[in-house]
Enzyme design. Structure first.
Site, short mmCIF file in Angstrom:
data_model
loop_
_atom_site.label_atom_id
_atom_site.label_comp_id
_atom_site.label_asym_id
_atom_site.label_seq_id
_atom_site.Cartn_x
_atom_site.Cartn_y
_atom_site.Cartn_z
CG ASN A 115 49.30 51.06 35.61
OD1 ASN A 115 48.56 50.55 34.83
ND2 ASN A 115 49.21 52.12 36.25
CE LYS A 116 46.91 43.56 32.61
NZ LYS A 116 46.38 41.68 32.62
N GLY B 63 46.64 42.20 40.09
CA GLY B 63 46.46 40.63 39.71
C GLY B 63 45.30 40.26 40.09
CG ASP C 255 42.06 38.55 33.87
OD1 ASP C 255 42.58 37.48 34.38
OD2 ASP C 255 43.07 39.49 33.70
CB SER D 125 40.68 40.60 37.28
OG SER D 125 41.87 38.86 36.37
CB SER D 126 40.86 45.92 39.97
OG SER D 126 42.26 46.38 39.41
#
Length: 329
Positions: free
Chosen positions: A104-105, A14, A61, A16-17
C-alpha cells in the site's frame, strides 16, 4: 453522479489498481458532464490527481491506462508525454504472479523515500555540474540539461556520489542550505523525519533501468534469433537492480522470482512499486502450461492464505487496449 464500481484487479498488488480507479473516475466524470479531452490530457490530469493522496507517483500507470493498444507494448516517454509501439516477439508469454503480499503506497513511506532520494541525488548531481539545482527535480532533468547519454550519466554518478548513505547534515552542507530549508523546500510531508538517504544506489538504478528499457525496445525492433533470451536477461538484470540498488523487493518476491526462473521463465522481475505485489515473467509459450502448474504447486499450494487467493493471482497476459466507454446501442 451516482456510480456503481466493480473491478477484478487485486488491490495493492502492483498492477495499478489505484491508477485504474483514478482513470476510470476521470473518464466517467468527463462522460457524465458531456466533456471531452485527448487521451494525453486525461492521462496528465489523472497523474496529478493521484498525488492528492500523498503519493509522489509518476505518470506511467495512468499513461498506459489510456494510451494502450491491443497487440503491442508501449514505450512511454515524458516531457512531452508520448507512447511508441513496441512489437513483442512471438513465442513467449508474459505471466503475472501475485506474491500475495499487499503493498500500500499511500499507507507507507517507502515509496516516497525513494522519490526523495532520487530528487536529492538530482540536486547534488546538478550542483556538481554547475546547473541551477533548485529548479531540478528529476534525474532525467540532469541528463537533458547536460545533453549526455545514459552511460555517461552512470559515469557521472560514480564520480560525484558516494555509496555510503548521506545524512541530512551532509546533504545540507553539499547544497549550502539549512535543515529547515531542506524540510520545507525539498522533502515531502512523510519523509521529514528520515535521517539518512541512499543517493548513489537510487541514481544508479534509475539510469541503468532507463538504459535497459531502451535496449529492450532495440532488441524488439531488430528481432534477432535469440531475442527472447536477450530480453529475459534484461528482465533479470532489472530485478537484481530493483532488489539490490533500489531495495524495493521483499522476501516473498525474491522467492517467487526464484521459483519462476526454476520452472522455465527466461526472465522474471517485480512489477509495480515493489515491497510486495506481483512478478512478471517471460515464459516460452511451449512451456506455459507446465510453468503455471509448477508455480501453482511450489508457491500457492504451500500456503493457506495464498491458496485462497490463487484464482486471480497467476495468469498469462498480453497487451490489451486502454480505457474506453461502453455505450448501449
Amino acid at each position: 453522479m451516482n456510480c456503481l464500481l466493480d473491478g477484478t484487479i487485486p488491490p495493492s498488488s502492483g498492477l495499478s489498481s489505484s491508477s485504474a480507479l483514478v482513470c476510470c473516475a476521470g473518464l466517467v466524470t468527463l462522460r457524465a458532464n458531456g466533456k471531452t479531452l485527448s487521451k494525453v490530457e486525461l492521462a496528465e490530469i489523472c497523474t496529478k490527481s493521484e498525488r492528492y493522496i500523498g503519493t509522489e507517483g509518476g505518470g506511467m500507470d495512468q499513461s498506459i491506462s489510456f494510451l494502450a493498444e491491443e497487440g503491442t507494448a508501449k514505450l512511454i516517454e515524458f516531457s512531452p508525454l508520448r507512447a511508441t509501439d513496441v512489437r513483442l516477439p512471438s513465442g513467449a508469454a508474459f505471466v503475472i504472479a501475485n506474491s500475495c503480499v499487499e503493498s500500500n503506497k499511500a499507507a507507507t513511506s517507502h515509496y516516497n523515500i525513494r522519490v526523495m532520494e532520487c530528487r536529492l541525488a538530482t540536486k547534488l548531481l546538478s550542483k556538481s555540474k554547475g546547473l541551477d539545482w533548485k529548479k531540478m527535480l528529476r534525474l532525467h532533468d540532469v541528463q537533458t540539461k547536460l545533453g549526455v547519454g545514459l552511460e555517461e550519466m552512470l559515469t557521472i554518478v560514480e564520480e560525484v556520489l558516494h555509496p555510503e548513505p548521506y545524512s541530512t547534515e551532509e546533504i545540507c552542507k553539499c547544497l549550502g542550505i539549512s535543515l529547515e530549508e531542506l524540510r520545507a523546500q525539498i522533502l515531502s510531508q512523510n519523509t521529514q523525519d528520515v535521517s539518512t538517504f541512499k543517493l548513489y544506489q537510487r541514481a544508479k538504478h534509475v539510469y541503468s533501468e532507463a538504459a535497459r528499457v531502451l535496449e529492450f525496445k532495440k532488441i524488439c525492433n531488430e528481432a534477432p534469433a535469440n531475442a527472447i533470451q536477450l530480453l529475459g536477461e534484461l528482465m533479470n538484470q532489472s530485478y537484481i537492480s530493483c532488489r539490490e540498488m533500489y531495495e524495493c523487493s521483499c522476501p516473498e518476491l525474491d522467492r517467487l522470482v526464484d521459483i519462476c526462473l526454476q520452472f522455465g521463465a527466461i526472465g522474471s522481475r517485480l512489477t509495480g512499486a515493489g515491497w510486495g505485489g506481483c512478478t512478471v515473467s517471460m515464459v516460452p509459450t511451449d512451456k506455459l502450461n507446465a510453468f503455471l502448474k509448477n508455480v501453482r504447486k511450489a508457491y500457492y499450494q504451500t500456503d493457506v492464505q495464498r491458496l485462497a487467493l490463487e484464482k486471480n493471482s497467476l495468469f498469462a497476459t498480453k497487451p490489451g487496449r486502454g480505457a474506453l466507454v461502453f455505450v448501449e446501442a
